[in-house]
Every structure is written in C-alpha cells, then in structure tokens.
Write a protein that holds these residues in place. Structure first.
Motif, PDB file in Angstrom:
ATOM      1  N   GLY A 183      35.392  43.209  45.038  1.00 50.77           N
ATOM      2  CA  GLY A 183      36.044  43.143  43.736  1.00 50.77           C
ATOM      3  C   GLY A 183      37.149  44.178  43.608  1.00 50.77           C
ATOM      4  N   SER A 184      38.014  43.954  42.628  1.00 47.13           N
ATOM      5  CA  SER A 184      39.135  44.898  42.476  1.00 47.13           C
ATOM      6  C   SER A 184      38.689  46.241  41.914  1.00 47.13           C
ATOM      7  CB  SER A 184      40.261  44.342  41.610  1.00 47.13           C
ATOM      8  OG  SER A 184      39.962  43.146  41.025  1.00 47.13           O
ATOM      9  N   LYS A 185      37.579  46.245  41.180  1.00 46.99           N
ATOM     10  CA  LYS A 185      37.097  47.501  40.601  1.00 46.99           C
ATOM     11  C   LYS A 185      36.892  48.548  41.702  1.00 46.99           C
ATOM     12  CE  LYS A 185      34.280  48.221  36.512  1.00 46.99           C
ATOM     13  NZ  LYS A 185      33.103  47.819  35.759  1.00 46.99           N
ATOM     14  N   TYR A 224      43.023  48.242  30.984  1.00 50.68           N
ATOM     15  CA  TYR A 224      41.659  48.145  31.532  1.00 50.68           C
ATOM     16  C   TYR A 224      41.049  49.558  31.594  1.00 50.68           C
ATOM     17  CZ  TYR A 224      38.106  46.489  34.925  1.00 50.68           C
ATOM     18  OH  TYR A 224      36.947  46.156  35.578  1.00 50.68           O
ATOM     19  N   TYR A 273      40.737  52.201  34.837  1.00 55.82           N
ATOM     20  CA  TYR A 273      41.788  53.076  35.401  1.00 55.82           C
ATOM     21  C   TYR A 273      41.582  54.503  34.907  1.00 55.82           C
ATOM     22  CZ  TYR A 273      44.207  48.491  35.486  1.00 55.82           C
ATOM     23  OH  TYR A 273      44.529  47.167  35.633  1.00 55.82           O
ATOM     24  N   ASN A 294      49.447  45.891  35.306  1.00 51.17           N
ATOM     25  CA  ASN A 294      48.551  44.738  35.382  1.00 51.17           C
ATOM     26  C   ASN A 294      49.149  43.592  34.561  1.00 51.17           C
ATOM     27  OD1 ASN A 294      45.910  44.253  33.070  1.00 51.17           O
ATOM     28  ND2 ASN A 294      46.118  43.040  34.910  1.00 51.17           N
ATOM     29  N   MET A 345      45.820  42.432  30.787  1.00 56.14           N
ATOM     30  CA  MET A 345      44.556  42.441  30.063  1.00 56.14           C
ATOM     31  C   MET A 345      44.553  43.722  29.238  1.00 56.14           C
ATOM     32  SD  MET A 345      41.322  43.192  29.356  1.00 56.14           S
ATOM     33  CE  MET A 345      41.141  44.691  30.253  1.00 56.14           C
ATOM     34  N   ASP A 386      47.488  45.482  39.516  1.00 53.62           N
ATOM     35  CA  ASP A 386      46.160  44.866  39.434  1.00 53.62           C
ATOM     36  C   ASP A 386      46.389  43.443  38.926  1.00 53.62           C
ATOM     37  OD1 ASP A 386      43.465  44.520  39.203  1.00 53.62           O
ATOM     38  OD2 ASP A 386      43.244  45.684  37.355  1.00 53.62           O
ATOM     39  N   PRO A 439      44.414  40.262  38.586  1.00 56.22           N
ATOM     40  CA  PRO A 439      43.306  39.294  38.612  1.00 56.22           C
ATOM     41  C   PRO A 439      43.548  37.989  37.851  1.00 56.22           C
ATOM     42  CG  PRO A 439      42.767  41.108  37.121  1.00 56.22           C
ATOM     43  CD  PRO A 439      44.104  41.425  37.713  1.00 56.22           C
ATOM     44  N   TYR A 440      44.604  37.936  37.006  1.00 49.61           N
ATOM     45  CA  TYR A 440      44.736  36.777  36.112  1.00 49.61           C
ATOM     46  C   TYR A 440      45.923  35.864  36.433  1.00 49.61           C
ATOM     47  CZ  TYR A 440      41.292  39.423  33.508  1.00 49.61           C
ATOM     48  OH  TYR A 440      40.141  40.098  33.158  1.00 49.61           O
ATOM     49  N   THR A 487      41.611  39.275  43.295  1.00 51.05           N
ATOM     50  CA  THR A 487      40.171  39.034  43.248  1.00 51.05           C
ATOM     51  C   THR A 487      39.853  37.555  43.088  1.00 51.05           C
ATOM     52  OG1 THR A 487      38.192  39.503  41.927  1.00 51.05           O
ATOM     53  CG2 THR A 487      40.257  39.546  40.757  1.00 51.05           C
ATOM     54  N   SER A 496      37.180  36.792  41.397  1.00 50.83           N
ATOM     55  CA  SER A 496      36.286  36.807  40.229  1.00 50.83           C
ATOM     56  C   SER A 496      36.675  35.771  39.185  1.00 50.83           C
ATOM     57  CB  SER A 496      36.311  38.183  39.564  1.00 50.83           C
ATOM     58  OG  SER A 496      35.675  39.125  40.363  1.00 50.83           O
ATOM     59  N   LYS A 497      37.954  35.728  38.849  1.00 47.62           N
ATOM     60  CA  LYS A 497      38.398  34.830  37.773  1.00 47.62           C
ATOM     61  C   LYS A 497      39.027  33.563  38.347  1.00 47.62           C
ATOM     62  CE  LYS A 497      37.854  38.810  35.659  1.00 47.62           C
ATOM     63  NZ  LYS A 497      36.942  39.258  34.647  1.00 47.62           N
ATOM     64  N   ARG A 543      31.110  39.354  43.719  1.00 44.55           N
ATOM     65  CA  ARG A 543      31.910  40.527  44.030  1.00 44.55           C
ATOM     66  C   ARG A 543      32.757  40.365  45.288  1.00 44.55           C
ATOM     67  NH1 ARG A 543      33.178  41.836  40.519  1.00 44.55           N
ATOM     68  NH2 ARG A 543      33.664  43.999  40.943  1.00 44.55           N
TER      69      ARG A 543
HETATM   70  C1  LIG Z   1      42.494  44.074  34.486  1.00 49.60           C
HETATM   71  C2  LIG Z   1      41.254  43.952  35.296  1.00 49.60           C
HETATM   72  N1  LIG Z   1      41.207  44.511  36.502  1.00 49.60           N
HETATM   73  C3  LIG Z   1      40.118  44.434  37.276  1.00 49.60           C
HETATM   74  C4  LIG Z   1      38.992  43.764  36.852  1.00 49.60           C
HETATM   75  C5  LIG Z   1      37.777  43.733  37.743  1.00 49.60           C
HETATM   76  O1  LIG Z   1      37.794  42.649  38.576  1.00 49.60           O
HETATM   77  P1  LIG Z   1      36.745  42.491  39.760  1.00 49.60           P
HETATM   78  O2  LIG Z   1      35.698  41.561  39.276  1.00 49.60           O
HETATM   79  O3  LIG Z   1      37.534  41.934  40.883  1.00 49.60           O
HETATM   80  O4  LIG Z   1      36.218  43.841  40.077  1.00 49.60           O
HETATM   81  C6  LIG Z   1      38.972  43.169  35.597  1.00 49.60           C
HETATM   82  C7  LIG Z   1      37.755  42.511  35.137  1.00 49.60           C
HETATM   83  O5  LIG Z   1      37.513  42.147  34.056  1.00 49.60           O
HETATM   84  C8  LIG Z   1      40.141  43.254  34.799  1.00 49.60           C
HETATM   85  O6  LIG Z   1      40.199  42.698  33.591  1.00 49.60           O
END
Ligand SMILES: Cc1ncc(COP(=O)(O)O)c(C=O)c1O
Length: 384
Positions: free
Chosen positions: A102-104, A128, A131, A174, A178, A206, A208-209, A235, A237-238, A246
């Motif tokens: 995951g990106s986290k 987010y 960070y 990002n 988000m 970052d 993810p969307y 990622t 994830s979404k 993950r």
């Molecule tokens: C802006 C942003 N970055 C990273 C993540 C985390 O993504 P991942 O599930 O890949 O860790 C999220 C998850 O909600 C997010 O909104």
C-alpha cells in the motif's frame, strides 16, 4: 514502573478513524444501524479472476516462503506495463518500481529515507493526515501549505515561495486530491515540478485516485524531467478494490528509489505470493474495468449529491476520487457531523480532521451501497 514512549510519539494521537470506529461500534451494539459515509474503504469486488488466481497461487509450493524484497519480477513488469498503458510512461521494471504493501507504507519509507531531524516537509492543508503524523514521528517539521476553494484547491507557489525553503526536503502533493476531489492539469503540475527542481526539494506525488471518476489520469512522470526530482506512489486499493489486501508501489529514478529500498529491505521480507499474483491479474483490467466501476460510483454520487442538497451542503460537481467534499453553512463541522450521527445515525467525516482549511467542510464517501444511501436520504426526509 513506568516505561515512557518516545518523545516523537507525544506529537501524534490515535488515527481519527481508529478512534471514531470504536464509537460507531458502541452505537451499533446498542442497536443503532449506522450508515457509514466516513472512510474510503471500497465495498465493490476486485476484478473477476483475481480471487481465483490468488486461491490457486496459495497452493504454490513456495507460497509460504519469504518472497523477494523487490517483489516478483513479473509484478514489477506488470506495474511497468500498467503505467505505460494508463499514463504512457516508461518505467524500468528492473530499477524504477518498488512494490509495497500500500501507499501508506511508501509514505513512511520515503520520509525515513529522506528526512533528518528538524528537516521541513511541505504538506497540503487540507490533506491526508498520514503525511503529517509520519513526518512528526521521524522528527521532521511541518510547513502546511494552504489549499483553498478560491484557488481550486491547488498549491499557491507564490505563497509557498515565501517560506524559508532552505531546510525543506519533501513536498507532498496528491491529485486527484483527497479530501476535496480537486483535479490538476499538466500545466499546473509542470509549475510544481519546476518549483521543486529550482528549490532542490523531493516532490512526492501520492496518486491513489487517478482512475476514480476522473477522465484524465495524470502521473507526475508525464512532466518532462520530473524523474530527476520526484517519486510517485500508486496503489491497487481503490483502482481495483484491493484495499484490505494491501498492495501498491512507489516509482522513481533508480538513484532516488535506492534509498527507499534500503529501508524497505530492512523492514519487510517480501509480500505474500498469492497477493502478488492477484495484483498481476488485476492489472490486466484497464479501461472497461474502470468504466464499469465508475458507472456505479456516478450513480452513488448522484444520491450523495441529493443527500447534500437535503442537508444544505454545497459542493462542486467537477471533482474526482472517492468522495464528495461539501461546504456547510456552519463553521463547526465536528459538532455538525456529531449531530448528524446521533440524529440520523449517518456518519460523515468532518473536514477539519484534514487540516484547518477543512473547517466548515465535510467529506462523504462513495463506498456505500445505493440501498443504504437511499435509506440515508429517507431518514433525512422523515427527520428520523
Ligand atoms: C491520499 C491517500 N493516500 C494514501 C492512501 C492509502 O492508500 P493505501 O491503501 O495504498 O495505503 C489513502 C487512503 O485512503 C489516501 O486517501
């Protein structure tokens, strides 16, 4: 005896959703049916074939073993092909891609690899929360740069330039953003890359969307010479509804990525083999997959807009990503969301958890089935 935690730990608190979920569980135990529009946890299924691939891979004779630190070569190759297909970017699978849980995880490693104590980090407000917490845990110092509605939630480089940038090491961006859902275009991104090069700051995008309600997915590497100065997190994830499994990645130039690999190789010992195979399978799905997934999100978003109208929340229709970001006609978003939770049993995220510029705003997630969204709407109409 008291064993004291580190000083850095005092600078952060438990993640908002981790705390709030306990309250929601408590309310549910008391018999309340909560409709959760809080977290962006995709409820839709991953592409057909992914689970089957993972099941089969779990029977592989090596599935239980430690896996390669850099991910299996076919996974890196697939990420590279996926980048080319979706962003028209060439990434060398040998040394420009690092698969991650995951990106986290990537936010942590990047910060650990590049921040010294008291180095500064440019962080979006709102943005987010991870960070900030990770930078603080490492002993970094935060400079929040303001994102405001009037400026379409884009960084104001003129304002950022007024900070003392000498000790700034990392600049987090990002887009689609988000929590606001704001999009960025190539020209704006170009200016940010230029600014980072000029000031010798590592720019981390970052991302993810990209594929959620967004007609024009952009990578930081679409900007010329950006590889010299930037990294990108991505990622599944979404994009493929694989959040709980993950899997994601970080991409960038070999010499920048190498420092992150040093940390990653100390912390993890490869990712579960079936998950890597599942990710390869998922990334075979592109345009049609995103199209069908977005069809559902468009329908959900329409109902959420109706909910917003009922609750007198104003919002932009030109947004991307997994959330609707709305403005209240009141300033206290925390009080307001708590009132909505206890009155209608609907959980909405207060904007101020994403920073002071989120005050007076709320975020509503599209990760909620239409039937529950319709129930939420009915509860509001009936005044519950
Ligand atoms: C802006 C942003 N970055 C990273 C993540 C985390 O993504 P991942 O599930 O890949 O860790 C999220 C998850 O909600 C997010 O909104």
């Amino acid at each position: 005896m008291t064993i004291y935690p580190s000083f850095n730990l005092k600078k952060i608190s438990e993640y908002y959703f981790s705390k709030k979920n306990k309250e929601l569980k408590f309310l549910e135990k008391k018999g309340n049916k909560i409709i959760n529009l809080g977290i962006g946890n995709p409820d839709l299924f991953p592409p057909l074939g992914v689970i089957k691939t993972m099941k089969k891979a779990s029977e592989n004779e090596n599935a239980n073993k430690y896996q390669e630190y850099l991910g299996i070569p076919n996974l890196r190759k697939k990420f590279s092909e996926w980048y080319y297909k979706n962003y028209k970017i060439d990434l060398n699978p040998e040394n420009e891609i690092l698969p991650l849980m995951g990106s986290k995880e990537g936010i942590l490693y990047t910060s650990m690899a590049y921040l010294n104590k008291n180095d500064y980090v440019l962080i979006p407000n709102p943005g987010y929360p991870t960070y900030t917490s990770i930078s603080k845990l490492i002993g970094g110092k935060i400079i929040y740069y303001s994102l405001i509605e009037k400026n379409k939630w884009l960084p104001n480089l003129f304002e950022i330039n007024k900070f003392n940038l000498n000790k700034v090491k990392i600049f987090w961006i990002n887009y689609p953003h988000m929590p606001t859902g704001a999009k960025i275009n190539i020209e704006e991104l170009e200016k940010i890359v230029f600014f980072s090069r000029k000031n010798n700051i590592l720019l981390v995008h970052d991302n993810p969307y990209s594929f959620i309600l967004n007609d024009n997915p952009i990578s930081i590497f679409n900007i010329k010479k950006s590889k010299d100065v930037s990294l990108e997190l991505n990622t599944l994830s979404k994009s493929y509804n694989m959040a709980g499994w993950r899997i994601g990645m970080i991409a960038g130039k070999k010499n920048i990525l190498e420092n992150i690999i040093k940390i990653q190789s100390q912390v993890h010992s490869g990712m579960y083999f079936p998950l890597q195979k599942g990710a390869i399978e998922a990334m075979k799905f592109n345009n049609n997959w995103f199209f069908s997934q977005n069809k559902e999100y468009y329908k959900r978003r329409n109902i959420i807009w109706e909910i917003c109208d009922l609750l007198k929340i104003s919002y932009s229709k030109n947004s991307a990503g997994l959330f609707v970001w709305g403005k209240l006609n009141k300033k206290n978003d925390i009080l307001w969301t708590n009132k909505i939770l206890y009155k209608y049993k609907i959980f909405i995220t207060p904007g101020s958890i994403f920073g002071s510029n989120g005050k007076g705003y709320v975020r509503l997630s599209l990760c909620c089935k239409k039937k529950f969204l319709k129930t939420a709407k009915k509860r509001i109409i009936k005044n519950y």
